[in-house]
Design a protein around this motif. Structure first.
Motif, PDB file in Angstrom:
ATOM      1  N   ARG A  63     -10.438  -4.441  -1.151  1.00  0.00           N
ATOM      2  CA  ARG A  63      -9.836  -3.128  -1.372  1.00  0.00           C
ATOM      3  C   ARG A  63     -10.123  -2.198  -0.194  1.00  0.00           C
ATOM      4  O   ARG A  63      -9.240  -1.486   0.299  1.00  0.00           O
ATOM      5  CB  ARG A  63     -10.350  -2.525  -2.682  1.00  0.00           C
ATOM      6  N   ASP A  64     -11.382  -2.238   0.306  1.00  0.00           N
ATOM      7  CA  ASP A  64     -11.754  -1.387   1.444  1.00  0.00           C
ATOM      8  C   ASP A  64     -10.975  -1.774   2.697  1.00  0.00           C
ATOM      9  O   ASP A  64     -10.532  -0.899   3.453  1.00  0.00           O
ATOM     10  CB  ASP A  64     -13.254  -1.478   1.716  1.00  0.00           C
ATOM     11  N   VAL A  65     -10.800  -3.068   2.904  1.00  0.00           N
ATOM     12  CA  VAL A  65     -10.032  -3.541   4.073  1.00  0.00           C
ATOM     13  C   VAL A  65      -8.579  -3.086   3.956  1.00  0.00           C
ATOM     14  O   VAL A  65      -7.966  -2.648   4.936  1.00  0.00           O
ATOM     15  CB  VAL A  65     -10.146  -5.088   4.208  1.00  0.00           C
ATOM     16  N   ALA A  66      -8.032  -3.175   2.743  1.00  0.00           N
ATOM     17  CA  ALA A  66      -6.646  -2.724   2.538  1.00  0.00           C
ATOM     18  C   ALA A  66      -6.529  -1.218   2.763  1.00  0.00           C
ATOM     19  O   ALA A  66      -5.567  -0.752   3.404  1.00  0.00           O
ATOM     20  CB  ALA A  66      -6.185  -3.084   1.127  1.00  0.00           C
ATOM     21  N   ASN A  67      -7.502  -0.467   2.260  1.00  0.00           N
ATOM     22  CA  ASN A  67      -7.468   0.998   2.434  1.00  0.00           C
ATOM     23  C   ASN A  67      -7.653   1.398   3.892  1.00  0.00           C
ATOM     24  O   ASN A  67      -7.192   2.468   4.303  1.00  0.00           O
ATOM     25  CB  ASN A  67      -8.540   1.670   1.573  1.00  0.00           C
ATOM     26  N   ALA A  68      -8.309   0.562   4.676  1.00  0.00           N
ATOM     27  CA  ALA A  68      -8.505   0.854   6.096  1.00  0.00           C
ATOM     28  C   ALA A  68      -7.261   0.491   6.912  1.00  0.00           C
ATOM     29  O   ALA A  68      -7.239   0.695   8.121  1.00  0.00           O
ATOM     30  CB  ALA A  68      -9.716   0.075   6.630  1.00  0.00           C
ATOM     31  N   GLU A  69      -6.258  -0.038   6.208  1.00  0.00           N
ATOM     32  CA  GLU A  69      -4.984  -0.417   6.831  1.00  0.00           C
ATOM     33  C   GLU A  69      -5.159  -1.410   7.963  1.00  0.00           C
ATOM     34  O   GLU A  69      -4.510  -1.325   9.009  1.00  0.00           O
ATOM     35  CB  GLU A  69      -4.228   0.822   7.289  1.00  0.00           C
ATOM     36  N   LEU A  70      -6.054  -2.379   7.740  1.00  0.00           N
ATOM     37  CA  LEU A  70      -6.213  -3.467   8.702  1.00  0.00           C
ATOM     38  C   LEU A  70      -5.084  -4.459   8.529  1.00  0.00           C
ATOM     39  O   LEU A  70      -4.275  -4.347   7.608  1.00  0.00           O
ATOM     40  CB  LEU A  70      -7.564  -4.163   8.503  1.00  0.00           C
ATOM     41  N   ASP A  71      -5.032  -5.407   9.407  1.00  0.00           N
ATOM     42  CA  ASP A  71      -4.000  -6.439   9.348  1.00  0.00           C
ATOM     43  C   ASP A  71      -4.002  -7.069   7.955  1.00  0.00           C
ATOM     44  O   ASP A  71      -5.057  -7.418   7.426  1.00  0.00           O
ATOM     45  CB  ASP A  71      -4.294  -7.497  10.410  1.00  0.00           C
ATOM     46  N   PRO A  72      -2.841  -7.218   7.347  1.00  0.00           N
ATOM     47  CA  PRO A  72      -2.764  -7.777   5.988  1.00  0.00           C
ATOM     48  C   PRO A  72      -3.397  -9.164   5.843  1.00  0.00           C
ATOM     49  O   PRO A  72      -3.848  -9.521   4.759  1.00  0.00           O
ATOM     50  CB  PRO A  72      -1.260  -7.843   5.706  1.00  0.00           C
ATOM     51  N   LYS A  73      -3.450  -9.923   6.938  1.00  0.00           N
ATOM     52  CA  LYS A  73      -4.060 -11.252   6.805  1.00  0.00           C
ATOM     53  C   LYS A  73      -5.549 -11.137   6.458  1.00  0.00           C
ATOM     54  O   LYS A  73      -6.081 -11.970   5.735  1.00  0.00           O
ATOM     55  CB  LYS A  73      -3.854 -12.098   8.065  1.00  0.00           C
ATOM     56  N   VAL A  75      -6.855  -8.690   4.655  1.00  0.00           N
ATOM     57  CA  VAL A  75      -6.884  -8.309   3.238  1.00  0.00           C
ATOM     58  C   VAL A  75      -6.733  -9.565   2.388  1.00  0.00           C
ATOM     59  O   VAL A  75      -7.485  -9.793   1.436  1.00  0.00           O
ATOM     60  CB  VAL A  75      -5.765  -7.296   2.908  1.00  0.00           C
ATOM     61  N   GLU A  76      -5.761 -10.403   2.755  1.00  0.00           N
ATOM     62  CA  GLU A  76      -5.511 -11.638   1.994  1.00  0.00           C
ATOM     63  C   GLU A  76      -6.707 -12.582   2.063  1.00  0.00           C
ATOM     64  O   GLU A  76      -7.122 -13.150   1.041  1.00  0.00           O
ATOM     65  CB  GLU A  76      -4.261 -12.336   2.530  1.00  0.00           C
ATOM     66  N   LEU A  77      -7.286 -12.741   3.245  1.00  0.00           N
ATOM     67  CA  LEU A  77      -8.441 -13.628   3.382  1.00  0.00           C
ATOM     68  C   LEU A  77      -9.626 -13.136   2.551  1.00  0.00           C
ATOM     69  O   LEU A  77     -10.292 -13.919   1.861  1.00  0.00           O
ATOM     70  CB  LEU A  77      -8.849 -13.758   4.856  1.00  0.00           C
TER      71      LEU A  77
END
Length: 139
Positions: A63-73, A75-77
């Motif tokens: 969730r934190d990675v998604a909120n930081a708007e990092l590369d979607p890969k 987030v998926e990993l």
């Protein structure tokens, strides 16, 4: 707390498979097996709690990675780690339940064995005269 897997020294000593079927030997083996299974159940409970904590951490990290708007890969990993840990938790729970069931059956077997053969062992153990081995009169 480290999430690394590491072997722990165990106080449980395996019961010897020596073919000794005397009453007291069987009782001792059943006691040893029951104790080892009880200890394994406690260890599996601890492992299950750890897996569940790490699953929650992975979900939070995704969730934190998604909120930081990092590369979607990424987030998926990260999310995949949480899913994998969730699956591992299900399997650890099944293993714990199996160990608990086996421990309960072992304790029940020990009690049944004692009920069936304890009095006979007392009689045979307290005689001065030698008695025939079980099965002697079956011939």
């Amino acid at each position: 707390m480290s999430s690394e897997l590491a072997p722990r020294p165990s106080g449980a000593v395996p019961a010897p498979a020596d073919g000794d079927n005397r009453y007291k030997a069987v009782q001792a083996k059943l006691k040893t097996l029951g104790r080892a299974l009880d200890d394994a159940g406690l260890g599996l409970e601890e492992l299950l709690r750890s897996v569940r904590r790490n699953t929650k951490r992975a979900e939070d990290a995704a969730r934190d990675v998604a909120n930081a708007e990092l590369d979607p890969k990424f987030v998926e990993l990260t999310d995949n780690v949480g899913v994998a840990l969730g699956g591992a938790g299900v399997q650890v729970k099944k293993l714990h339940d199996t160990a608990q069931e086996t421990a309960d059956l072992t304790h029940q077997t020990k009690r049944t064995h004692s009920k069936l053969y304890g009095a006979l062992d007392d009689i045979r153990s307290n005689r001065r005269e030698r008695t025939p081995k079980p099965g002697f009169f079956n011939h």
